[in-house]
Scaffold this motif. Structure first.
Motif, PDB file in Angstrom:
ATOM      1  N   TYR A  48       0.841  -1.207   0.000  1.00  0.00           N
ATOM      2  CA  TYR A  48       0.000   0.000   0.000  1.00  0.00           C
ATOM      3  C   TYR A  48       0.874   1.255   0.000  1.00  0.00           C
ATOM      4  O   TYR A  48       0.666   2.172  -0.796  1.00  0.00           O
ATOM      5  N   LYS A  52       1.472   3.977  -2.981  1.00  0.00           N
ATOM      6  CA  LYS A  52       1.148   5.374  -2.697  1.00  0.00           C
ATOM      7  C   LYS A  52       2.324   6.300  -3.037  1.00  0.00           C
ATOM      8  O   LYS A  52       2.141   7.429  -3.497  1.00  0.00           O
ATOM      9  N   PRO A  56       1.068   8.544  -6.356  1.00  0.00           N
ATOM     10  CA  PRO A  56       0.404   9.292  -5.266  1.00  0.00           C
ATOM     11  C   PRO A  56      -1.036   9.707  -5.579  1.00  0.00           C
ATOM     12  O   PRO A  56      -1.824   9.913  -4.661  1.00  0.00           O
ATOM     13  N   SER A  59      -5.468   5.325  -6.549  1.00  0.00           N
ATOM     14  CA  SER A  59      -5.778   4.413  -5.454  1.00  0.00           C
ATOM     15  C   SER A  59      -4.971   3.125  -5.602  1.00  0.00           C
ATOM     16  O   SER A  59      -4.926   2.530  -6.692  1.00  0.00           O
TER      17      SER A  59
END
Length: 489
Positions: A48, A52, A56, A59
């Motif tokens: 995750y 990210k 960024p 999702s």
């Protein structure tokens, strides 16, 4: 009844005369399995945050959904090679009042408990936990996990139906390569096309009924197939095999070695374990993409030398390290005949030489990443031809463990000994050390030249080296014959 079957399987394992070896192998494989599961769990938990950081504005769930189609194809391909079909000696039960449906359900249930079904789970669950802690809806995430489990079980039961079907394997690999190629060159985005399909399993919870229905359907198809095959006379029925009319007449041009070469080619093509080595070698042509397409490896020339040795010598390593154990079932018969050992070994040299040259030709497209890539692969191929072939043949004289050719090569330690681990040092480690020394002291051209010159020298000394190796095989002859006769070794 399920408990009784499990108890009988447990007793069969611990009462086996081969318990020592079986238990040792299972302990080693168990540690390896635990390591893989822990690695997947750690990767899943950190995925995750990694996604990210890289994407960024997107999702992480959407990114995972994009690549899930590749996960399915890769898992199908790996299961084809690695997953063993559930086996159970059913003949003693066919004369007792045990329902065939019960036996079929038990076999399929054992398959569902396979460690391969846990691999995805150990990655997905930590990832899902992190999603929940980062504000994703709990119900959606939990139902998404259930959907993924259903897909994994579907893959498991599909694999039971298609396993060992070469045409299906070729189709899977072709789809994987084609899809990646279309994505990589921007012709058509496969991942963008399938992303909404798999993201719907999270966004719309009711869609989990589709993978659950698919899992039940594949289970039922397997159940019907197994139940119809559970008959005592199924074992008595003569097996109808289509004859292969290829006589490989072209091998006669090699003279006395032609008969040995023909025997090797037939053995490779007719047996699971040897045939798998060919497929594995071809697949590893793409191994270089891992290093040539990642920026962190762009300036690491020793790693590219490792890739060159590995890609051009993959068949040399996988097949050569078990010479002459491949012939263990009839080695004693061969050695009782008037068969020149030198000719026998020369046929192995020809076979491996052709594989090295063939693998080098397949790696020529890496010139796309620069002429350095072609030069390194060429030097590595010469080193494999001149140095590694004699080395692998010499170490083969220490092989004394029998190999059953009809068994899968993955998860199968049959025929393996300390020799197989020791031979990798001169075959893989030594050339990389030599390349690194001359690369960092001088330059790339000198390093490639050293590998090439060593290969040419070895090739020039082929007859002398082969004479020494032949004498070694003659000295070890009776020890190998005795070892190959031990089926439980």
């Amino acid at each position: 009844m399920f408990k009784r079957f499990s108890s009988l399987q447990w007793k069969s394992f611990f009462r086996s005369s081969n318990l020592g070896k079986s238990l040792g192998i299972k302990i080693v494989m168990g540690f390896f399995g635990i390591y893989m599961l822990l690695s997947l769990a750690i990767t899943g938990g950190g995925m995750y945050f990694l996604l990210k950081k890289i994407f960024p504005d997107v999702s992480p769930m959407w990114i995972v959904s994009q690549y899930f189609i590749y996960w399915i194809l890769i898992e199908l391909m790996l299961r084809y090679f690695m997953q063993k079909l559930p086996v159970m000696d059913i003949k003693p039960f066919l004369t007792t009042p045990v329902k065939k449906s019960t036996i079929a359900h038990y076999i399929l249930g054992r398959s569902a408990a396979s460690i391969y079904n846990l691999l995805t789970l150990f990655f997905i669950v930590p990832f899902a936990i992190v999603l929940i802690f980062n504000g994703y809806p709990v119900l959606n995430v939990l139902l998404w996990i259930v959907a993924i489990i259903a897909i994994v079980l579907s893959i498991n039961y599909v694999n039971l139906l298609i396993n060992k079907n070469d045409k299906v394997l070729i189709a899977i690999v072709s789809l994987l390569v084609l899809g990646y190629g279309l994505d990589y060159f921007g012709v058509f985005s496969i991942k963008e096309f399938f992303a909404p399909v798999f993201h719907a399993l999270y966004a719309y919870p009711l869609t989990i009924l589709i993978p659950i229905a698919l899992a039940l359907f594949t289970y039922y198809v397997n159940y019907k197939y197994l139940r119809d095959k559970i008959y005592l006379d199924a074992k008595l029925k003569s097996k109808s095999v289509e004859a292969n009319t290829s006589d490989l007449a072209w091998t006669k041009r090699f003279g006395e070695m032609g008969s040995f070469l023909q025997l090797d080619l037939k053995m490779i093509w007719r047996n699971k374990r040897t045939k798998s080595q060919v497929y594995i070698s071809l697949l590893f042509v793409f191994y270089g993409l891992v290093f040539y397409t990642v920026d962190v490896y762009s300036n690491m020339m020793p790693m590219k030398a490792f890739v060159g040795i590995f890609m051009t010598g993959i068949f040399l390593s996988n097949f050569g390290q078990f010479i002459p154990a491949w012939d263990s079932s009839y080695y004693s018969m061969m050695m009782s005949q008037n068969i020149p050992m030198r000719k026998y070994l020369e046929s192995k040299v020809i076979l491996i030489t052709v594989s090295v040259v063939g693998m080098f030709l397949l790696t020529i497209p890496y010139v796309y990443f620069g002429w350095d890539a072609l030069a390194i692969n060429f030097g590595c191929a010469l080193y494999n031809l001149g140095v590694n072939i004699p080395v692998i043949l010499y170490f083969g004289s220490f092989n004394k463990k029998r190999i059953e050719l009809d068994q899968s090569p993955f998860g199968n330690m049959q025929g393996a000994s300390a020799t197989q681990f020791l031979v990798m040092l001169p075959v893989l480690v030594v050339p990389i050390i030599l390349f690194s020394i001359f690369y960092y002291i001088f330059n790339l051209e000198v390093a490639v030249g050293i590998l090439s010159v060593l290969g040419i020298i070895g090739f020039a000394m082929k007859n002398y080296l082969l004479d020494l190796i032949t004498e070694q095989y003659k000295r070890k002859k009776y020890g190998m014959i005795a070892g190959f006769k031990e089926k439980a070794s």
